[in-house]
Motif scaffolding. Structure first.
Motif, PDB file in Angstrom:
ATOM      1  N   ALA A  86      -6.316   1.904   2.879  1.00  0.00           N
ATOM      2  CA  ALA A  86      -6.192   0.756   1.979  1.00  0.00           C
ATOM      3  C   ALA A  86      -7.491  -0.042   1.954  1.00  0.00           C
ATOM      4  N   GLU A 134      -3.403   4.388   7.623  1.00  0.00           N
ATOM      5  CA  GLU A 134      -3.061   3.880   6.287  1.00  0.00           C
ATOM      6  C   GLU A 134      -3.757   2.548   6.007  1.00  0.00           C
ATOM      7  N   LEU A 149      -2.486  -5.950  -3.359  1.00  0.00           N
ATOM      8  CA  LEU A 149      -2.634  -5.944  -1.902  1.00  0.00           C
ATOM      9  C   LEU A 149      -3.130  -7.294  -1.393  1.00  0.00           C
ATOM     10  N   VAL A 166      -4.246  -2.508  -7.611  1.00  0.00           N
ATOM     11  CA  VAL A 166      -4.819  -2.643  -6.267  1.00  0.00           C
ATOM     12  C   VAL A 166      -4.915  -4.114  -5.859  1.00  0.00           C
ATOM     13  N   TRP A 211       0.837  -1.207   0.000  1.00  0.00           N
ATOM     14  CA  TRP A 211       0.000   0.000   0.000  1.00  0.00           C
ATOM     15  C   TRP A 211       0.875   1.262   0.000  1.00  0.00           C
ATOM     16  N   LYS A 263       2.052   1.726  -3.504  1.00  0.00           N
ATOM     17  CA  LYS A 263       0.975   2.194  -4.376  1.00  0.00           C
ATOM     18  C   LYS A 263       0.658   3.666  -4.129  1.00  0.00           C
ATOM     19  N   SER A 264       0.736   4.074  -2.879  1.00  0.00           N
ATOM     20  CA  SER A 264       0.361   5.455  -2.540  1.00  0.00           C
ATOM     21  C   SER A 264       1.557   6.415  -2.495  1.00  0.00           C
TER      22      SER A 264
END
Length: 139
Positions: free
Chosen positions: A108, A104, A85, A82, A67, A70-71
């Protein structure tokens, strides 16, 4: 430890184990930091590969690291699916994230819920997703 996507694939393959998994986590952590410093500093293709490698390991302990990758930036968000994850499955991942009690983890979880509602997990299984990545990264 400077490496690119091809070298990582050669060194670790798509299913690293043991100490190699720790090295993949280290590479990913470094590129997350660089990408957060300035978009484009990290190698988002290498970051995606690291996430695929961790996805294939299927450990819930890697969910928040994936995550974070990705962020890390808009480019990373677009590069890293996504579904990555959910190496141990969508339901197990959502349950894990709901128990974390961290902002966080909640972010997610909310993303997974939105993506699931949008149909992004239609027919998803870790095995079929892994097979798609194996085809994508095939020589």
């Amino acid at each position: 430890m400077e490496m690119d996507e091809d070298e990582s694939l050669h060194r670790y393959g798509l299913r690293p184990v043991g100490p190699s998994l720790e090295e993949v986590r280290g590479v990913l952590t470094t590129h997350i930091r660089w990408e957060r410093e300035a978009q484009g500093n990290g190698d988002t293709e290498l970051m995606k590969l690291c996430c695929v490698q961790l996805f294939n390991a299927g450990s819930l302990d890697d969910v928040l690291l994936i995550w974070q990758a990705k962020s890390a930036s808009m480019d990373a968000n677009c590069s890293i699916d996504v579904q990555l994850l959910c190496g141990s499955g969508l339901d197990r991942t959502k349950a894990y994230l709901s128990r974390q009690g961290r902002p966080e983890a909640d972010a997610a979880l909310q993303r997974l819920i939105r993506c699931e509602a949008a149909g992004d997990f239609e027919d998803f299984t870790p095995e079929t997703q892994s097979a798609q990545y194996a085809a994508y990264y095939a020589p």
